[in-house]
Design a protein around this motif. Structure first.
Motif, mmCIF file in Angstrom:
data_model
loop_
_atom_site.group_PDB
_atom_site.id
_atom_site.type_symbol
_atom_site.label_atom_id
_atom_site.label_comp_id
_atom_site.label_asym_id
_atom_site.label_seq_id
_atom_site.Cartn_x
_atom_site.Cartn_y
_atom_site.Cartn_z
ATOM 1 N N PHE A 42 0.887 -1.175 0.000
ATOM 2 C CA PHE A 42 0.000 0.000 0.000
ATOM 3 C C PHE A 42 0.913 1.210 0.000
ATOM 4 O O PHE A 42 1.541 1.509 1.011
ATOM 5 C CB PHE A 42 -0.899 0.020 1.224
ATOM 6 C CG PHE A 42 -1.943 -1.049 1.213
ATOM 7 C CD1 PHE A 42 -2.977 -1.008 0.287
ATOM 8 C CD2 PHE A 42 -1.902 -2.100 2.105
ATOM 9 C CE1 PHE A 42 -3.945 -1.994 0.269
ATOM 10 C CE2 PHE A 42 -2.864 -3.089 2.091
ATOM 11 C CZ PHE A 42 -3.888 -3.036 1.168
ATOM 12 N N VAL A 88 3.192 -4.795 2.546
ATOM 13 C CA VAL A 88 2.366 -5.507 3.509
ATOM 14 C C VAL A 88 2.520 -7.018 3.374
ATOM 15 O O VAL A 88 2.537 -7.743 4.356
ATOM 16 C CB VAL A 88 0.888 -5.097 3.344
ATOM 17 C CG1 VAL A 88 0.023 -5.844 4.337
ATOM 18 C CG2 VAL A 88 0.733 -3.598 3.541
ATOM 19 N N SER A 134 -1.026 -7.585 15.062
ATOM 20 C CA SER A 134 -1.800 -6.621 14.295
ATOM 21 C C SER A 134 -0.890 -5.937 13.276
ATOM 22 O O SER A 134 0.233 -5.552 13.602
ATOM 23 C CB SER A 134 -2.395 -5.580 15.245
ATOM 24 O OG SER A 134 -3.130 -4.649 14.507
ATOM 25 N N GLY A 135 -1.367 -5.863 12.039
ATOM 26 C CA GLY A 135 -0.574 -5.197 11.010
ATOM 27 C C GLY A 135 0.407 -6.105 10.310
ATOM 28 O O GLY A 135 1.164 -5.653 9.454
ATOM 29 N N GLY A 145 -0.296 -8.340 8.230
ATOM 30 C CA GLY A 145 -0.734 -8.604 6.854
ATOM 31 C C GLY A 145 -1.716 -9.753 6.716
ATOM 32 O O GLY A 145 -1.995 -10.198 5.605
ATOM 33 N N LYS A 146 -2.297 -10.212 7.823
ATOM 34 C CA LYS A 146 -3.204 -11.360 7.770
ATOM 35 C C LYS A 146 -4.447 -11.058 6.934
ATOM 36 O O LYS A 146 -4.799 -11.806 6.021
ATOM 37 C CB LYS A 146 -3.626 -11.761 9.192
ATOM 38 C CG LYS A 146 -2.468 -11.995 10.151
ATOM 39 C CD LYS A 146 -2.954 -12.382 11.536
ATOM 40 C CE LYS A 146 -3.778 -11.330 12.243
ATOM 41 N NZ LYS A 146 -3.047 -10.113 12.614
ATOM 42 N N SER A 147 -5.094 -9.941 7.265
ATOM 43 C CA SER A 147 -6.312 -9.599 6.520
ATOM 44 C C SER A 147 -5.995 -9.379 5.053
ATOM 45 O O SER A 147 -6.753 -9.803 4.175
ATOM 46 C CB SER A 147 -6.946 -8.331 7.095
ATOM 47 O OG SER A 147 -7.303 -8.527 8.430
ATOM 48 N N THR A 148 -4.889 -8.721 4.809
ATOM 49 C CA THR A 148 -4.531 -8.442 3.423
ATOM 50 C C THR A 148 -4.341 -9.741 2.651
ATOM 51 O O THR A 148 -4.807 -9.881 1.519
ATOM 52 C CB THR A 148 -3.256 -7.584 3.378
ATOM 53 O OG1 THR A 148 -3.462 -6.429 4.186
ATOM 54 C CG2 THR A 148 -2.938 -7.163 1.962
HETATM 55 N N1 LIG Z 1 -6.477 -0.292 2.166
HETATM 56 C C1 LIG Z 1 -5.311 -0.035 2.773
HETATM 57 N N2 LIG Z 1 -4.621 1.088 2.489
HETATM 58 C C2 LIG Z 1 -3.443 1.339 3.073
HETATM 59 N N3 LIG Z 1 -2.880 0.558 3.989
HETATM 60 C C3 LIG Z 1 -3.504 -0.572 4.338
HETATM 61 C C4 LIG Z 1 -4.754 -0.926 3.745
HETATM 62 N N4 LIG Z 1 -5.152 -2.105 4.275
HETATM 63 C C5 LIG Z 1 -4.188 -2.453 5.151
HETATM 64 N N5 LIG Z 1 -3.212 -1.546 5.184
HETATM 65 C C6 LIG Z 1 -1.989 -1.632 5.994
HETATM 66 O O1 LIG Z 1 -1.411 -2.871 5.751
HETATM 67 C C7 LIG Z 1 -0.865 -3.412 6.937
HETATM 68 C C8 LIG Z 1 -1.400 -4.789 7.159
HETATM 69 O O2 LIG Z 1 -2.792 -4.714 7.375
HETATM 70 P P1 LIG Z 1 -3.694 -5.980 7.656
HETATM 71 O O3 LIG Z 1 -5.080 -5.488 7.853
HETATM 72 O O4 LIG Z 1 -3.467 -6.991 6.608
HETATM 73 O O5 LIG Z 1 -3.114 -6.499 9.025
HETATM 74 P P2 LIG Z 1 -3.700 -7.578 10.000
HETATM 75 O O6 LIG Z 1 -2.601 -8.550 10.218
HETATM 76 O O7 LIG Z 1 -4.977 -8.100 9.516
HETATM 77 O O8 LIG Z 1 -3.901 -6.767 11.334
HETATM 78 P P3 LIG Z 1 -5.101 -6.825 12.405
HETATM 79 O O9 LIG Z 1 -4.787 -7.940 13.329
HETATM 80 O O10 LIG Z 1 -5.028 -5.506 13.083
HETATM 81 O O11 LIG Z 1 -6.365 -7.040 11.643
HETATM 82 C C9 LIG Z 1 -1.192 -2.442 8.037
HETATM 83 O O12 LIG Z 1 -0.059 -1.663 8.285
HETATM 84 C C10 LIG Z 1 -2.296 -1.592 7.465
HETATM 85 O O13 LIG Z 1 -2.193 -0.288 7.976
#
Ligand SMILES: Nc1ncnc2c1ncn2[C@@H]1O[C@H](COP(=O)(O)OP(=O)(O)OP(=O)(O)O)[C@@H](O)[C@H]1O
Ligand SMILES: [Mg+2]
Lengths: 227, 221, 270
Positions: C38, C43, C63-64, C66-69
């Motif tokens: 991003f 990520v 958190s952060g 990249g799991k959701s991504t």
């Molecule tokens: N649409 C977006 N635009 C910019 N940055 C993003 C976007 N989506 C996620 N990020 C960034 O990408 C990184 C990973 O995000 P992600 O949501 O994948 O993490 P996560 O492991 O799911 O965290 P959590 O446990 O908080 O859900 C984070 O730093 C987040 O700020």
């Protein structure tokens, strides 16, 4: 002559523009003057009435509501014609400028009253209750605690409404207020050319576009609380 | 006092003007029937453009909306009605009113729909797309119903403004309610037909205005 | 079967047993070298993962990380910058892929449920059945009733989301996804928006899905559940999969430093 040339000659004719620009500029001045007066007076009127309504004196509140409803439901042009053509026959003679100002000021006042009132009622009841025991009277609480918070909420919708209503100064043309549009239509019929209308449109855009953009910005800034 | 009643509430004159005003009211309703759906449609398109992820759609969309929000509708109407004939485009009053209102209403409805679209969270779109709904299906079945509901009061309140605005069609001799009333005024030298027109507008719009205030109060409390 | 699965899943005894379904030569879902940034933030940095048929893979990470991504890349709600994704052996990344057809085969459950608030539970489920699969109202209603029964909400079909508890909403969301009979289900923290007492119902539904042979990729911090139900646990840190293995191994003897740090913090409360 090419199509483009003909188009320019009709809508952006240099000679016609130069000839009538001073007239339209005078119109701009009239429009600006009216707009400023209407915004100041209308907002003040609306705010004052909303504050009076906060005292919840039943008959007074009722009258305010009736006023606000009527002026929000009626097209301003109807009121403008009614006042301009009706009042002289009952011995009240107002200039077209005064009629336009009065009607639009009352119209903005009605909308402003509703908006500010919504802001006052939306302000947390706790704010009232927190302020009163500190020794502040009702009026002081209203003015120093509630109004400042309400103002933040009401600025975006009020800006939108103020723009919409000041744009209605163009309606003054119908009763002969020498505003931008009036100057332009006169110039158009004298010159037999559409360029003055173009110039008028440009003048309005130059005048109002900054406020439209401002209102967009305000809306995104204050998006946290919508009325 | 007598003079006031004579001038603004003259019953005889009102009765004489009544058939004319009724025809005018018919025309007002006809204009509304044309310009409200068109404006809603144009507004929806403007909102979709101005919330689009594609910059080449978004920027022109926003620019057009802002342009037509900055122009007074009457200026637009006169430009279309009196200006375009110079370019060989001669529109009937009805067509001119429709075009001018379409441009103006689309901008205003567009801003409202835009707020509505934004108010529906990305999660809704994600969920819908994850089940295989197409972008269009997602818009129609998931996003729009919620967006519309979220801004319904604003849509209604803008529609009240549109109905009121149709009165400016009188300037191009459209024969709608206000024009009819003003004609009656000019032949009778009496303002009562205008009072009557005001009464008709009030009857049509006052209930809506009241309802909107009620509704807003409910949200506030 | 285990021979055909190249990923460490093969080492997981449960993975090999899991398939009540017949052995398949290829993983249900395979990510190969996924990258996603991003702006300037990287990520996902070269993420590869295989999920076998009927396997439940748990994804952990701070958190952060990249799991959701990663999950959102799987059905291309997020477009990966590089890498490939195969669904039942079929490439679904790149041009010329009909995304809408692919997405109906990948169910997704979100942290915030994302139910359609203007539709009742039944119509939340039937919308895609009717519009995507083109089923008749009767077919779709029958399928919805079945799906809602599977999540234990047969009697709430007429309720709107606002009338349901968080746990019930999430179960409707699961019903909405399974009604399309997806090849794989993605769960993004399905219980983290729920009150503790409602978590159990949702986990019970997931457990049943697993028993019915559903393939699942789950991002969640429900450690006890992971231990009990997951075939394999994957740990992510800073956009990479740094460690994976059977739950017992990950939880009792994590190898990677960040896994250890993460687990020590989490196991505190339990
Ligand atoms: N649409 C977006 N635009 C910019 N940055 C993003 C976007 N989506 C996620 N990020 C960034 O990408 C990184 C990973 O995000 P992600 O949501 O994948 O993490 P996560 O492991 O799911 O965290 P959590 O446990 O908080 O859900 C984070 O730093 C987040 O700020
Ligand atoms: Mg996440």
């Amino acid at each position: 002559m090419s199509d483009l040339d003909r188009f320019i000659d009709t809508f952006l004719n240099g000679a016609v523009l130069a000839r009538y620009a001073p007239d339209i500029l005078r119109g701009v001045w009239v429009t600006v003057e009216l707009s400023v007066l209407i915004v100041i007076a209308g907002t003040a009127l609306g705010t004052l009435l909303a504050c009076i309504r906060a005292y919840r004196i039943a008959p007074v509140s009722f009258l305010i509501v009736v006023y606000a409803d009527v002026f929000r439901a009626l097209p301003p042009l109807v009121l403008i014609l009614l006042a301009y053509f009706g009042l002289p026959n009952v011995g009240v003679s107002l200039s077209s400028f005064a009629v336009l100002f009065a009607i639009l000021c009352l119209t903005l006042g009605a909308f402003a009253e509703e908006i500010v009132w919504a802001g006052i009622t939306a302000t947390d009841r706790g704010q009232w209750e927190a302020a009163r025991p500190t020794g502040l009277g009702f009026t002081q609480t209203l003015v120093h605690v509630v109004l400042p918070q309400a103002v933040r909420m009401v600025i975006p919708p009020l800006t939108n409404r103020a723009i919409a209503i000041t744009k209605m100064t163009a309606l003054g043309t119908v009763i002969g207020v020498p505003d931008i549009l009036n100057q332009a239509t006169t110039a158009q019929s004298f010159s037999g050319n559409a360029s003055p209308l173009t110039l008028a449109a440009v003048a309005y855009v130059v005048l109002f576009l900054p406020f439209v953009i401002l209102s967009r910005w305000l809306e995104s800034r204050f998006a946290w609380r919508k009325i | 006092m007598d003079q006031l009643i004579q001038q603004f509430f003259n019953w005889d004159i009102m009765m004489r003007a009544w058939p004319m005003l009724l025809r005018g009211l018919g025309m007002t309703l006809l204009i509304c029937a044309a310009v409200i759906p068109l404006g809603l449609l144009g507004g929806l398109l403007a909102a979709l453009a101005s919330t689009s992820a594609r910059p080449w759609l978004r920027w022109p969309g926003m620019a057009l909306v802002d342009l037509f929000r900055a122009l007074p509708p009457l200026v637009l109407l006169i430009f279309v009605y009196a200006g375009l004939p110079f370019a060989g485009i001669r529109l009937s009053p009805f067509a001119a009113v429709t075009v001018a209102f379409f441009l103006n209403n689309s901008a205003y409805y567009g801003e409202i729909f835009r707020a509505g679209l934004i108010s529906v969270g990305q999660g809704q779109t994600d969920a819908a797309r994850s089940t295989g709904l197409t972008a269009r299906q997602t818009l129609i079945h998931v996003v729009l119903p919620q967006a519309t509901r979220n801004v319904l009061p604003d849509l209604i309140s803008n529609t009240v403004e549109v109905v009121k605005l149709t009165s400016i069609a009188s300037v191009v001799s459209m024969g709608e309610l206000l024009h009819a009333a003003d004609l009656a005024r000019s032949v009778t030298y009496n303002a009562s037909p205008l009072t009557m027109a005001a009464g008709i507008y009030l009857l049509m719009l006052w209930p809506v205005v009241r309802l909107l205030s009620r509704y807003q109060r409910q949200i506030a409390v | 079967m285990s021979k055909t699965i190249m990923s460490p899943a093969a080492t997981s005894p449960t993975a090999a047993q899991a398939g009540a379904a017949p052995a398949v030569a290829r993983p249900t879902l395979e990510l190969i070298g996924l990258r996603k940034s991003f702006g300037a933030i990287e990520v996902l940095r070269d993420v590869s993962l295989r999920v076998a048929r009927s396997e439940m893979v748990f994804v952990l990470g701070r958190s952060g990380s990249g799991k959701s991504t990663m999950l959102r890349c799987c059905n291309r709600l997020e477009e990966p910058d590089a890498g490939e994704i195969l669904l039942e052996g079929e490439r679904i990344t790149g041009r010329g892929v009909n995304l809408d057809r692919v997405r109906r085969r990948i169910g997704m459950v979100f942290q915030n449920f994302n139910l359609y608030p203007h539709l009742d539970a039944r119509r939340n489920v039937t919308l895609a059945l009717r519009k995507v699969l083109g089923q008749s109202r009767e077919e779709a209603d029958a399928r919805a009733a079945e799906a809602l029964a599977r999540v234990g909400l047969a009697d709430r079909a007429d309720s709107y989301p606002a009338q349901l508890s968080g746990g019930q909403q999430q179960r409707v969301a699961i019903a909405r996804a399974i009604a399309l009979e997806p090849a794989v289900m993605l769960f993004d923290e399905p219980t983290s928006a729920l009150d503790p007492e409602l978590v159990g119902d949702v986990l019970a539904v997931m457990r049943e899905l697993k028993q019915d042979g559903m393939t699942m990729l789950v991002v969640s911090h429900e450690m006890a559940f992971a231990r009990e139900a997951a075939d394999r646990v994957v740990f992510m840190a800073e956009g990479r999969i740094v460690e994976e293995g059977p739950p017992e191994q990950i939880f009792t003897s994590p190898r990677h430093e960040s896994t250890r740090a993460f687990l020590s913090r989490y196991s505190f409360g339990q």
